[in-house]
Enzyme design. Structure first.
Site, PDB file in Angstrom:
ATOM      1  N   VAL A  18      -0.333 -51.989 -23.464  1.00 33.94           N
ATOM      2  CA  VAL A  18      -0.564 -52.862 -22.305  1.00 33.94           C
ATOM      3  C   VAL A  18      -2.054 -52.916 -21.992  1.00 33.94           C
ATOM      4  O   VAL A  18      -2.614 -53.985 -21.731  1.00 33.94           O
ATOM      5  CB  VAL A  18       0.239 -52.372 -21.085  1.00 33.94           C
ATOM      6  CG1 VAL A  18      -0.129 -53.172 -19.836  1.00 33.94           C
ATOM      7  CG2 VAL A  18       1.735 -52.484 -21.356  1.00 33.94           C
ATOM      8  N   LYS A  33      -3.741 -53.166 -35.094  1.00 35.25           N
ATOM      9  CA  LYS A  33      -3.077 -51.863 -35.137  1.00 35.25           C
ATOM     10  C   LYS A  33      -2.859 -51.551 -36.614  1.00 35.25           C
ATOM     11  O   LYS A  33      -2.034 -52.205 -37.270  1.00 35.25           O
ATOM     12  CB  LYS A  33      -1.744 -51.883 -34.391  1.00 35.25           C
ATOM     13  CG  LYS A  33      -1.062 -50.526 -34.405  1.00 35.25           C
ATOM     14  CD  LYS A  33      -0.131 -50.340 -33.232  1.00 35.25           C
ATOM     15  CE  LYS A  33       0.330 -48.891 -33.149  1.00 35.25           C
ATOM     16  NZ  LYS A  33       1.054 -48.606 -31.906  1.00 35.25           N
ATOM     17  N   CYS A  47       3.658 -57.822 -28.678  1.00 36.49           N
ATOM     18  CA  CYS A  47       3.426 -57.541 -27.261  1.00 36.49           C
ATOM     19  C   CYS A  47       2.017 -57.976 -26.857  1.00 36.49           C
ATOM     20  O   CYS A  47       1.810 -58.547 -25.776  1.00 36.49           O
ATOM     21  CB  CYS A  47       3.637 -56.052 -26.996  1.00 36.49           C
ATOM     22  SG  CYS A  47       3.368 -55.555 -25.283  1.00 36.49           S
ATOM     23  N   GLY A 102      -4.671 -47.125 -31.803  1.00 30.61           N
ATOM     24  CA  GLY A 102      -4.043 -46.074 -32.585  1.00 30.61           C
ATOM     25  C   GLY A 102      -2.567 -45.950 -32.240  1.00 30.61           C
ATOM     26  O   GLY A 102      -1.994 -46.794 -31.543  1.00 30.61           O
ATOM     27  N   GLY A 104       0.298 -43.291 -30.604  1.00 32.25           N
ATOM     28  CA  GLY A 104       0.474 -42.031 -29.898  1.00 32.25           C
ATOM     29  C   GLY A 104      -0.853 -41.430 -29.485  1.00 32.25           C
ATOM     30  O   GLY A 104      -1.741 -42.113 -28.989  1.00 32.25           O
ATOM     31  N   PRO A 185      -2.616 -50.321 -12.544  1.00 33.18           N
ATOM     32  CA  PRO A 185      -1.327 -49.936 -11.973  1.00 33.18           C
ATOM     33  C   PRO A 185      -0.174 -50.422 -12.847  1.00 33.18           C
ATOM     34  O   PRO A 185      -0.323 -51.371 -13.628  1.00 33.18           O
ATOM     35  CB  PRO A 185      -1.329 -50.652 -10.618  1.00 33.18           C
ATOM     36  CG  PRO A 185      -2.186 -51.860 -10.830  1.00 33.18           C
ATOM     37  CD  PRO A 185      -3.249 -51.421 -11.799  1.00 33.18           C
ATOM     38  N   TRP A 186       0.982 -49.775 -12.702  1.00 34.52           N
ATOM     39  CA  TRP A 186       2.170 -50.287 -13.375  1.00 34.52           C
ATOM     40  C   TRP A 186       2.534 -51.617 -12.738  1.00 34.52           C
ATOM     41  O   TRP A 186       2.490 -51.765 -11.515  1.00 34.52           O
ATOM     42  CB  TRP A 186       3.329 -49.309 -13.247  1.00 34.52           C
ATOM     43  CG  TRP A 186       3.153 -48.035 -14.014  1.00 34.52           C
ATOM     44  CD1 TRP A 186       3.117 -46.768 -13.514  1.00 34.52           C
ATOM     45  CD2 TRP A 186       3.002 -47.892 -15.433  1.00 34.52           C
ATOM     46  NE1 TRP A 186       2.944 -45.854 -14.515  1.00 34.52           N
ATOM     47  CE2 TRP A 186       2.872 -46.517 -15.709  1.00 34.52           C
ATOM     48  CE3 TRP A 186       2.960 -48.803 -16.491  1.00 34.52           C
ATOM     49  CZ2 TRP A 186       2.700 -46.031 -17.000  1.00 34.52           C
ATOM     50  CZ3 TRP A 186       2.790 -48.318 -17.782  1.00 34.52           C
ATOM     51  CH2 TRP A 186       2.671 -46.946 -18.029  1.00 34.52           C
ATOM     52  N   ASN A 192       1.865 -61.946 -18.594  1.00 37.65           N
ATOM     53  CA  ASN A 192       0.487 -62.231 -18.990  1.00 37.65           C
ATOM     54  C   ASN A 192      -0.393 -62.482 -17.778  1.00 37.65           C
ATOM     55  O   ASN A 192      -1.480 -61.903 -17.652  1.00 37.65           O
ATOM     56  CB  ASN A 192       0.464 -63.441 -19.928  1.00 37.65           C
ATOM     57  CG  ASN A 192      -0.950 -63.954 -20.176  1.00 37.65           C
ATOM     58  OD1 ASN A 192      -1.456 -64.758 -19.408  1.00 37.65           O
ATOM     59  ND2 ASN A 192      -1.572 -63.492 -21.232  1.00 37.65           N
TER      60      ASN A 192
END
Length: 211
Positions: A18, A33, A47, A102, A104, A185-186, A192
């Site tokens: 995110v 990635k 995503c 990356g 994890g 924040p979540w 988007n």
């Protein structure tokens, strides 16, 4: 001038993807990635396209796409794939900046002998460390900072993701001697438009431009 930034995290599920979507959108950057493990649900590059508003030509294809959602070394073993870490060279993104995510945390193994941090050390690119704001993040963050410093990998700063926790955020930055880049924040729902607006409110683009 370097135009590449690595995004890593203190753990799996801290919000790296995110954050990467927001950063790529903010900077008008491409996204890469190198290794994707897990293909059944929405993968990270999909995503990024959805949340970052990136066109398909701004997504650099993964070098390895593994079916099993697990640590890359284990996923590759299950899939019968050999990850050649020597092929993990940096792609050319042209005039655009490049956000590299990356998998994890820093110590995630790509093979039995190579960790993600080994690749970051080879690349010698500035790193943004994403961290939670909840209980346990001080320990996880400081361990990650120490690991990066031991390899002489430049830490651009730390980006927190979650509910505001000023005391914890301050402790990590002061003890770890790292720059506080901001806190995302979540977001519910996560779209988007909401992500891009929150990212612009939470971070300063110039912090990611002077590399």
């Amino acid at each position: 001038m370097n135009k590449r930034i690595v995004v890593t995290g203190t753990d799996t599920g801290v919000g790296k993807t995110v954050f990467s979507a927001g950063l790529a959108g903010l900077l008008g950057a491409n996204y890469w990635k190198p290794v994707q493990a897990g293909l059944e649900q929405e993968i990270d590059s999909e995503c990024i396209r959805r949340l970052g508003g990136l066109s398909s030509d701004r997504i650099v294809p993964e070098l390895y796409r593994l079916r099993t959602p697990a640590s890359p070394h284990h996923s590759a073993e299950i899939d019968g794939v050999r990850i050649d870490t020597e092929t993990l060279g940096l792609p050319d993104s042209g005039e655009r900046r490049l956000v590299i995510e990356g998998a994890g945390g820093l110590m995630v193994p790509l093979t039995a002998r190579t960790l993600y941090i080994d690749i970051f050390e080879r690349w010698q690119l500035p790193v943004v460390l994403c961290a939670r704001t909840g209980l346990g993040t001080i320990n996880h963050s400081l361990l990650s900072i120490e690991a990066l410093r031991k390899r002489q990998i430049r830490i651009l700063g730390i980006a927190f993701i979650g509910e505001r926790n000023a005391e914890t955020e301050s402790a990590v930055c002061e003890i770890g001697r790292v720059r506080w880049l901001g806190r995302l924040p979540w977001l519910v729902p996560l779209t988007n438009d909401r992500l891009q607006a929150a990212f612009k409110d939470s971070f300063v683009s110039s912090d990611f431009l002077n590399l």
